[in-house]
Scaffold this active site. Sequence first.
Site, PDB file in Angstrom:
ATOM      1  N   CYS A 150       0.814  -1.229   0.000  1.00 24.49           N
ATOM      2  CA  CYS A 150       0.000   0.000   0.000  1.00 24.49           C
ATOM      3  C   CYS A 150       0.847   1.280   0.000  1.00 24.49           C
ATOM      4  O   CYS A 150       0.451   2.286  -0.586  1.00 24.49           O
ATOM      5  CB  CYS A 150      -0.953  -0.010   1.176  1.00 24.49           C
ATOM      6  N   ARG A 236       4.639   4.886  11.055  1.00 25.38           N
ATOM      7  CA  ARG A 236       3.187   4.818  11.289  1.00 25.38           C
ATOM      8  C   ARG A 236       2.778   6.119  11.966  1.00 25.38           C
ATOM      9  O   ARG A 236       3.424   6.551  12.936  1.00 25.38           O
ATOM     10  CB  ARG A 236       2.860   3.630  12.216  1.00 25.38           C
ATOM     11  N   HIS A 243      -2.030   6.866   2.955  1.00 25.88           N
ATOM     12  CA  HIS A 243      -0.575   6.827   3.138  1.00 25.88           C
ATOM     13  C   HIS A 243       0.065   7.973   2.353  1.00 25.88           C
ATOM     14  O   HIS A 243      -0.216   8.172   1.166  1.00 25.88           O
ATOM     15  CB  HIS A 243       0.005   5.515   2.598  1.00 25.88           C
TER      16      HIS A 243
HETATM   17  P1  NAP Z   1      -6.849  -7.755   9.201  1.00 26.67           P
HETATM   18  O1  NAP Z   1      -7.738  -6.603   9.410  1.00 26.67           O
HETATM   19  O2  NAP Z   1      -6.066  -8.251  10.357  1.00 26.67           O
HETATM   20  O3  NAP Z   1      -7.711  -8.968   8.587  1.00 26.67           O
HETATM   21  C1  NAP Z   1      -7.181 -10.241   8.417  1.00 26.67           C
HETATM   22  C2  NAP Z   1      -8.197 -11.173   7.790  1.00 26.67           C
HETATM   23  O4  NAP Z   1      -7.596 -12.472   7.617  1.00 26.67           O
HETATM   24  C3  NAP Z   1      -9.445 -11.416   8.630  1.00 26.67           C
HETATM   25  O5  NAP Z   1     -10.526 -11.720   7.791  1.00 26.67           O
HETATM   26  C4  NAP Z   1      -9.073 -12.653   9.440  1.00 26.67           C
HETATM   27  O6  NAP Z   1     -10.200 -13.439   9.826  1.00 26.67           O
HETATM   28  C5  NAP Z   1      -8.280 -13.443   8.423  1.00 26.67           C
HETATM   29  N1  NAP Z   1      -7.289 -14.310   9.078  1.00 26.67           N
HETATM   30  C6  NAP Z   1      -6.343 -13.950   9.984  1.00 26.67           C
HETATM   31  N2  NAP Z   1      -5.631 -15.043  10.366  1.00 26.67           N
HETATM   32  C7  NAP Z   1      -6.148 -16.095   9.695  1.00 26.67           C
HETATM   33  C8  NAP Z   1      -5.857 -17.490   9.681  1.00 26.67           C
HETATM   34  N3  NAP Z   1      -4.871 -18.011  10.413  1.00 26.67           N
HETATM   35  N4  NAP Z   1      -6.601 -18.275   8.870  1.00 26.67           N
HETATM   36  C9  NAP Z   1      -7.602 -17.756   8.114  1.00 26.67           C
HETATM   37  N5  NAP Z   1      -7.923 -16.457   8.101  1.00 26.67           N
HETATM   38  C10 NAP Z   1      -7.203 -15.625   8.876  1.00 26.67           C
HETATM   39  O7  NAP Z   1      -5.744  -7.449   8.073  1.00 26.67           O
HETATM   40  P2  NAP Z   1      -5.845  -6.505   6.771  1.00 26.67           P
HETATM   41  O8  NAP Z   1      -5.346  -5.152   7.097  1.00 26.67           O
HETATM   42  O9  NAP Z   1      -7.193  -6.659   6.167  1.00 26.67           O
HETATM   43  O10 NAP Z   1      -4.725  -7.125   5.831  1.00 26.67           O
HETATM   44  C11 NAP Z   1      -4.941  -8.308   5.099  1.00 26.67           C
HETATM   45  C12 NAP Z   1      -3.799  -8.506   4.099  1.00 26.67           C
HETATM   46  O11 NAP Z   1      -3.760  -7.382   3.216  1.00 26.67           O
HETATM   47  C13 NAP Z   1      -2.411  -8.568   4.741  1.00 26.67           C
HETATM   48  O12 NAP Z   1      -1.612  -9.454   4.009  1.00 26.67           O
HETATM   49  C14 NAP Z   1      -1.895  -7.140   4.591  1.00 26.67           C
HETATM   50  O13 NAP Z   1      -0.505  -7.072   4.583  1.00 26.67           O
HETATM   51  C15 NAP Z   1      -2.467  -6.774   3.230  1.00 26.67           C
HETATM   52  N6  NAP Z   1      -2.650  -5.338   3.002  1.00 26.67           N
HETATM   53  C16 NAP Z   1      -3.303  -4.558   3.893  1.00 26.67           C
HETATM   54  C17 NAP Z   1      -3.478  -3.195   3.616  1.00 26.67           C
HETATM   55  C18 NAP Z   1      -4.171  -2.259   4.552  1.00 26.67           C
HETATM   56  O14 NAP Z   1      -4.182  -1.047   4.260  1.00 26.67           O
HETATM   57  N7  NAP Z   1      -4.746  -2.715   5.656  1.00 26.67           N
HETATM   58  C19 NAP Z   1      -3.027  -2.663   2.411  1.00 26.67           C
HETATM   59  C20 NAP Z   1      -2.371  -3.509   1.502  1.00 26.67           C
HETATM   60  C21 NAP Z   1      -2.195  -4.829   1.807  1.00 26.67           C
HETATM   61  P3  NAP Z   1     -10.899 -13.316  11.294  1.00 26.67           P
HETATM   62  O15 NAP Z   1     -11.671 -12.037  11.315  1.00 26.67           O
HETATM   63  O16 NAP Z   1     -11.757 -14.526  11.310  1.00 26.67           O
HETATM   64  O17 NAP Z   1      -9.772 -13.332  12.291  1.00 26.67           O
END
Ligand code: NAP
Length: 346
Positions: A150, A236, A243
């Site tokens: 991102c 952060r 960002h």
């Molecule tokens: P998040 O809010 O922590 O959400 C994580 C998601 O993955 C939730 O649906 C969670 O399910 C699921 N999950 C976590 N552990 C798991 C496991 N062991 N098995 C199956 N499902 C699991 O994270 P996020 O910010 O959305 O980020 C998700 C991905 O996108 C990451 O790889 C991150 O680096 C990438 N990313 C994020 C952003 C951003 O701005 N946030 C930008 C670019 C890329 P539950 O709710 O059931 O725990």
Amino acid sequence: MSRKYRVGILGATGTVGQRFVQLLENHPQFEITALAASDRSAGKPFSEACAWKLAGAMPESVKSIVVEAIAPPLDCDFVFSSLPSSVARETEEAFARAGFPVISNSSAYRMDADIPLLIPEINFEHLGLIEVQKRKRGFEKGFIITNPNCAIMSFAPPLAALDRKFGVESVFVTTLQAISGAGYPGVSAFDITENVLPYIAGEEPKVETEAQKILGKFNGETVEKSDFIVSAQCFRVNVIDGHTASVRVKLKQTSTLEGVMEAMRNFPSLKLYSSPEKFIDICDEPSRPQPRLDRDNGKGMTITVGRLFPDNIFDYRFVGLSHNTVRGAAGAAILNAELLIDKRIL
Ligand code: NAP
């Protein structure tokens, strides 16, 4: 109107997963038919499993969908993945092997030589890696494509504009990254309130290496990475979404300020459903871009550039801004899916 593609979302309950759900509501090409997340959520209706954190209500159409485990098969034509990288590698491969195109937002496969790392406006020809990947990995119908980190989205587009026109030699970038970039619940209020954190685990190496692949040339078999050097520091900051990147760039070929500005301003957008009218928007106001005021530019899909000036050490400096969960995550992946349809790969 042709039929809608049936979409599954892995990591649907998370920060990016929720943004997928929001952006896909009423999308003309896609309908959500499957949602998957961790064992904590599997078996529950989405309305119960997901603590909705976005402005506006959770779309009615997803509320009763029962969340499933992150294992194939799911009832869909392809999946968007927003899983933590710790589980993404194994899971995304399992889906690709089971015949599902995987449009991933996770970092797990971004730098693998046979996986496209796409910003459609910049490098759609990298889609040629899909055939290489299928051959190498023995995938039949399935494959994996990715979108960048991102923070990269805040400055790779203006960099691409400069690289195409003048060549980029080196880049010094400082990123100021929003809280939502850490997912939910993410950084504790105790740590971030009235504070700036000078460390985001794993972030600087991604910011220092992904742009060279994105701006690289596909030679029919692999992507020859661009040869510029990036030096990055990632912070952060106490901002919810958006960002910011403070960038200094040395060019291979000199240019006037007007030439630099024109190169950015004239970098074309595409004509896909989620394409913004302007891919890069240059603002003249001396105090912009600002995350709260500019992150929704082009419905969150435009990169806003400001503070563009000659620099005393490098050639030019500028500030770039993009919406991290839209252009930097879910919106980027959706644009990639639209590109696959446009190129008749889906
Ligand atoms: P998040 O809010 O922590 O959400 C994580 C998601 O993955 C939730 O649906 C969670 O399910 C699921 N999950 C976590 N552990 C798991 C496991 N062991 N098995 C199956 N499902 C699991 O994270 P996020 O910010 O959305 O980020 C998700 C991905 O996108 C990451 O790889 C991150 O680096 C990438 N990313 C994020 C952003 C951003 O701005 N946030 C930008 C670019 C890329 P539950 O709710 O059931 O725990």
